[in-house]
Scaffold this motif. Structure first.
Motif, PDB file in Angstrom:
ATOM      1  N   GLY A 172       0.821  -1.201   0.000  1.00 22.57           N
ATOM      2  CA  GLY A 172       0.000   0.000   0.000  1.00 22.57           C
ATOM      3  C   GLY A 172       0.856   1.252   0.000  1.00 22.57           C
ATOM      4  N   LYS A 173       0.198   2.391  -0.054  1.00 21.38           N
ATOM      5  CA  LYS A 173       0.876   3.678  -0.029  1.00 21.38           C
ATOM      6  C   LYS A 173       0.427   4.448   1.218  1.00 21.38           C
ATOM      7  CE  LYS A 173       0.770   4.045  -5.098  1.00 21.38           C
ATOM      8  NZ  LYS A 173       0.315   4.881  -6.248  1.00 21.38           N
ATOM      9  N   ILE A 174       1.294   5.335   1.696  1.00 19.64           N
ATOM     10  CA  ILE A 174       0.916   6.230   2.793  1.00 19.64           C
ATOM     11  C   ILE A 174       0.781   7.624   2.209  1.00 19.64           C
ATOM     12  CG2 ILE A 174       1.599   7.275   4.977  1.00 19.64           C
ATOM     13  CD1 ILE A 174       3.010   4.690   5.679  1.00 19.64           C
ATOM     14  N   ILE A 175      -0.439   8.132   2.206  1.00 14.32           N
ATOM     15  CA  ILE A 175      -0.732   9.450   1.653  1.00 14.32           C
ATOM     16  C   ILE A 175      -1.417  10.280   2.730  1.00 14.32           C
ATOM     17  CG2 ILE A 175      -1.989  10.724  -0.134  1.00 14.32           C
ATOM     18  CD1 ILE A 175      -1.780   8.240  -1.901  1.00 14.32           C
ATOM     19  N   GLU A 176      -0.812  11.415   3.066  1.00 20.57           N
ATOM     20  CA  GLU A 176      -1.333  12.299   4.110  1.00 20.57           C
ATOM     21  C   GLU A 176      -1.576  11.530   5.408  1.00 20.57           C
ATOM     22  OE1 GLU A 176      -4.753  14.227   2.494  1.00 20.57           O
ATOM     23  OE2 GLU A 176      -3.581  15.504   1.145  1.00 20.57           O
ATOM     24  N   ASN A 177      -0.596  10.734   5.790  1.00 21.53           N
ATOM     25  CA  ASN A 177      -0.605   9.960   7.026  1.00 21.53           C
ATOM     26  C   ASN A 177      -1.690   8.886   7.065  1.00 21.53           C
ATOM     27  OD1 ASN A 177       1.595  11.348   8.162  1.00 21.53           O
ATOM     28  ND2 ASN A 177       0.238  12.999   8.838  1.00 21.53           N
ATOM     29  N   LYS A 178      -2.206   8.503   5.912  1.00 24.97           N
ATOM     30  CA  LYS A 178      -3.199   7.440   5.837  1.00 24.97           C
ATOM     31  C   LYS A 178      -2.707   6.343   4.912  1.00 24.97           C
ATOM     32  CE  LYS A 178      -7.203  10.410   6.720  1.00 24.97           C
ATOM     33  NZ  LYS A 178      -8.513  10.896   6.207  1.00 24.97           N
ATOM     34  N   PHE A 179      -2.906   5.103   5.359  1.00 28.53           N
ATOM     35  CA  PHE A 179      -2.482   3.955   4.553  1.00 28.53           C
ATOM     36  C   PHE A 179      -3.569   3.606   3.550  1.00 28.53           C
ATOM     37  CE2 PHE A 179      -2.119  -0.591   3.636  1.00 28.53           C
ATOM     38  CZ  PHE A 179      -0.771  -0.688   3.302  1.00 28.53           C
TER      39      PHE A 179
END
Length: 225
Positions: free
Chosen positions: A140-147
């Motif tokens: 997964g990716k972490i975008i704006e502190n969200k997985f």
């Protein structure tokens, strides 16, 4: 028209000093790839090591490889592998049809891998082939502190994941004509699947080297039982 192996092995290494000649399994790291190539003499006409380093050059020559002296300006940290391959082809006087790239940082390969891969490459009339391995991890990716899951949905079982693969670096086979155009993996390259524990060995750090040592010792114990 010949089929050759090129092993690019420059001298500089930041994480592991003199990495390509560090002892591994009782031999300099580089030598494992040389021996693997020489053991496939029915496929390979000549084995070359491309290097800018005198110690590597001496070890390569002592272990049955030919050496191509790589200029300093194409031996830096950021220089792509294709530059060394292209320089080697421009230096060699023989007519070369196929180039097999073996990286010294992948010292462990299944015994019959090259034979099986080259047969697929030849029979399929491909212009290039490279080895891949299936990844079974949930990514997964972490975008704006969200997985944000990439290859699965939350709660999905690992065995139900959509197959994803990574380029494991065990070997590459490419037409020499492509390399002269700065291409190693073409758009039509065949991805040869290798699901073997050796596919997870790519030595870049001391921890990688220690893990590879563990594997080679374990395999040696299994063969002796």
């Amino acid at each position: 028209m010949k089929t050759i192996v090129i092993i690019p092995a420059r001298g500089g290494s930041k994480r592991i000093p003199e990495k390509n000649i560090q002892l591994f399994g009782g031999l300099p790291l580089l030598v494992h790839s040389i021996q693997y190539a020489l053991a496939n003499g029915e496929i390979i006409d000549t084995v070359y090591v491309s290097t800018d380093d005198e110690s590597i050059k001496s070890i390569a020559l002592a272990n049955g490889a030919n050496v191509i002296d790589r200029p300093a300006h194409i031996s830096g940290d950021l220089e792509p592998t294709k530059t060394a391959l292209k320089h080697a082809l421009e230096t060699i006087e023989d007519e070369v049809e196929n180039v097999i790239l073996l990286q010294p940082t992948n010292p462990l390969r299944p015994q019959n891998l090259l034979k099986e891969a080259f047969e697929v490459y030849h029979k399929g009339n491909y212009d290039s082939l490279f080895t891949v391995t299936r990844n079974h991890q949930k990514l997964g990716k972490i975008i704006e502190n969200k997985f944000q899951p990439f290859n699965y949905s939350i709660g999905q079982r690992s065995q139900d994941l959509e197959p994803l693969f990574f380029e494991n670096g065990l070997l590459y086979i490419t037409k020499a004509s492509l390399i002269l155009k700065d291409i190693i993996i073409s758009e039509n390259a065949f991805p040869f699947e290798v699901n073997h524990i050796f596919a997870n060995v790519d030595i870049d750090t001391t921890e990688d080297l220690e893990y590879a040592e563990y594997l080679i010792k374990k395999m040696s114990r299994l063969r002796s039982t």
